[in-house]
Scaffold this motif. Structure first.
Motif, PDB file in Angstrom:
ATOM      1  N   ILE A  48       0.824  -1.210   0.000  1.00 56.50           N
ATOM      2  CA  ILE A  48       0.000   0.000   0.000  1.00 56.50           C
ATOM      3  C   ILE A  48       0.861   1.265   0.000  1.00 56.50           C
ATOM      4  O   ILE A  48       0.601   2.198  -0.757  1.00 56.50           O
ATOM      5  N   TYR A  49       1.880   1.277   0.855  1.00 59.14           N
ATOM      6  CA  TYR A  49       2.731   2.460   0.951  1.00 59.14           C
ATOM      7  C   TYR A  49       4.078   2.172   0.288  1.00 59.14           C
ATOM      8  O   TYR A  49       4.808   1.272   0.708  1.00 59.14           O
ATOM      9  N   PRO A  50       4.411   2.900  -0.770  1.00 65.56           N
ATOM     10  CA  PRO A  50       5.674   2.636  -1.479  1.00 65.56           C
ATOM     11  C   PRO A  50       6.891   2.980  -0.625  1.00 65.56           C
ATOM     12  O   PRO A  50       6.824   3.761   0.320  1.00 65.56           O
ATOM     13  N   VAL A  51       7.996   2.382  -1.006  1.00 66.46           N
ATOM     14  CA  VAL A  51       9.271   2.669  -0.353  1.00 66.46           C
ATOM     15  C   VAL A  51       9.763   4.039  -0.813  1.00 66.46           C
ATOM     16  O   VAL A  51       9.559   4.419  -1.972  1.00 66.46           O
ATOM     17  N   ALA A  52      10.398   4.793   0.092  1.00 66.50           N
ATOM     18  CA  ALA A  52      10.920   6.123  -0.251  1.00 66.50           C
ATOM     19  C   ALA A  52      12.422   6.041  -0.483  1.00 66.50           C
ATOM     20  O   ALA A  52      13.162   5.525   0.358  1.00 66.50           O
TER      21      ALA A  52
END
Length: 300
Positions: A48-52
């Motif tokens: 759901i939350y991409p890697v930064a």
């Protein structure tokens, strides 16, 4: 500037092989059980939350390289799930330090002691991270924890670094670690004073400390030197006292015989023998007094 979402379908970046930003790497990873749970959710629902990601100069003087800024746990969970993670690349003018602090301090269940220690490790005193902004450090400290707690954590980092990982992991409180750091700091300051005194008294022994001698052994060697010097001086004073008493009991020819025995320089005999004896006895008295004063000064 808004970060740009980068697709991974073209395999532009192999996220699994990227280095991790040093500040981000300080934060503890999830345990295996929680990573497996995250991997199972990613299998079912996707990431759901991409890697930064972002660019940072890891070595002073070298160009910035692409690093993982946030999402180490997600990367590991994706690896276990067999999923290639999506990622975003932060803009070059993004404050990476503040970004890492915002993402981790607010999202993780970290105590104030853990947060302070993480900041201390990431930003120890008298050392800056390449490319770091001074205002960024101030913002991180003021936003997450008081500067006093960070100062305590830096003391732990300096004087008992073996406790750092325990504090970060939550296995040891910062207060307990700081108490030990305070004790070790006092010992270190006392050691510095002892080394300074040793250098003044016996520079030859001071030079051997840390190589072939411990500080305690060097100090004991100095004390032994003092004991030997004092013993020699006392023996000399006693000898002079005995000689003086012997001369005091003598008169006439006996005193002259003693004078001749100890007067070794030929020019002493340019004067009448009785005067030479008187000069020797006066010199003997002066030597005796000097030795006595030396003994008293050494004892004090």
């Amino acid at each position: 500037m808004t970060p740009e979402k980068m697709p991974t379908t073209d395999n532009l970046v192999d996220v699994f092989t990227l280095p991790v930003h040093p500040f981000s790497a300080m934060f503890p990873m999830l345990d295996d059980e929680r990573l497996d749970e995250m991997a199972e959710r990613i299998k079912q629902n996707g990431l759901i939350y991409p890697v930064a990601l972002g660019k940072v100069a890891l070595v002073e003087g070298e160009p910035p390289v692409l690093c993982v800024i946030d999402g180490r746990n997600r990367i590991e969970a994706c690896k276990r799930a067999g999923v290639t993670p999506d990622y975003i690349v932060l803009a070059d003018d993004e404050d990476l330090d503040a970004y890492i602090a915002d993402m981790n301090f607010e999202r993780r269940s970290l105590s104030k002691g853990q947060r302070a220690m993480l900041i201390a490790v990431g930003y120890p005193e008298q050392r800056t991270y390449p490319g770091q902004k001074s205002e960024s450090r101030k913002a991180i400290v003021s936003k997450s924890i008081s500067s006093a707690r960070v100062s305590q954590a830096r003391a732990v980092l300096r004087y008992c670094s073996h406790y750092v990982d325990l504090v970060i992991a939550g296995s040891m409180g910062l207060d307990a670690a700081y108490e030990e750091a305070t004790r070790l700091k006092a010992e270190a300051q006392d050691r510095d004073l002892r080394i300074e005194k040793l250098r003044a008294e016996a520079p030859d022994l001071a030079a051997l400390v840390g190589e072939t001698l411990t500080l305690a052994a060097a100090e004991e060697a100095v004390r032994e030197r003092h004991r030997q010097a004092e013993c020699t001086l006392r023996e000399t004073v006693q000898l002079v006292d005995d000689m003086d008493a012997l001369i005091a009991r003598m008169s006439g020819e006996q005193a002259l015989v003693i004078a001749k025995r100890y007067v070794t320089k030929r020019d002493h005999f340019n004067t009448p023998v009785p005067e030479a004896a008187a000069l020797w006895i006066a010199a003997l008295d002066r030597l005796k007094d000097a030795l006595r004063e030396g003994t008293q000064g050494d004892a004090s």
